[in-house]
Design an enzyme around this catalytic site. Sequence first.
Site: not given
Ligand code: GLU
Length: 329
Positions: A83, A86, A213, A265, A283
């Site tokens: 993530s 992002k 993604y 988060y 994650v």
């Molecule tokens: N590949 C994970 C998902 O899409 C990324 C989540 C993350 O790193 O928060 O759920």
Amino acid sequence: MSMTTPDGNDAVPGSGASDGDRIDAVLRQAADIARPAAKDGHVADYIPALAGANPDGFAIAMVDLDGTEHLHGDVDVTFPIQSISKVFSLVLAMQKADASSSVRDELWSRVGREPSGDPFNSLVQLEHEQGIPRNPMINAGALVIDDVLLDHCEDSKRSTLELLELLAGESLTVDRDVYDSEQGSSTRNRAMANLMASFGNLRHSVDEVMDPYVYACAISMSARQLARAVRFLANDGIEPDSGERILTPRHARRVAAIMLTCGTYDASGEFAYSVGLPCKSGVAGGIVGVVPGRMGICVWSPPLDGSGNSRAGRIALHEIAERLDLSVV
Ligand code: GLU
């Protein structure tokens, strides 16, 4: 020369020491305090490629705007950025928004800028809020950003990788195992994409949006590379080595603001309170941080806490921010 306190920790060198020595001692102290916490965390195990991560891996990398590095631990071990990607997808979208007010209007009518307070992969808010994700740092928000990028980039996967290579100053690779297994195991993300499509907030097919993604999540980077890569956000949007402008100062500040309020988060409030820096976690156990005017930081330790943030990483960031007085709030 390192000094030792009665409890066995390295002491911070005194007033005769250089700034570099002092920072290195702080990194050692932060690592000593943080590392034991990893044993109470859990490595992400939704795909085998992440479940096999070394729970004892640990790194802290801090890179100043002038390129000076302060490093501790496994700083050259690569891991999927997950993530953390992002942030860079949002940066690409902000570049497009900088160039066109219609993209700007579209972007912020399709995704919000509020913390979610819910888990990063929650579907609940989407249903209540007519398919408009709370922010670009949660999965649903990033999927909308990817949908926007599909319209405005010739090849958004390549653009993301090239942006990261430019910022890290090195060529990078994509972890094919992670990419393949995430493609096959992203039922929840697909559910979000379908729900948003049902509200009219997705222009491309779910498969088309999932591909960039998952690809961005699977880009492999080390803590040292990630710390370098976020420095432009600490430097008014300019990559400090090349002098290349990545974002306007205003948009660089806005990306950092979204990281501060939404980047970790449903623990973003706790991070703002205890670390006080714009951060983004993934994650695989990485967390990047931005110290405006000074440096980029990345900590990495795979075992996660209940919110999905690196357990030892959060503690290390707290210790570093406290001891070096880095908080922006
Ligand atoms: N590949 C994970 C998902 O899409 C990324 C989540 C993350 O790193 O928060 O759920």
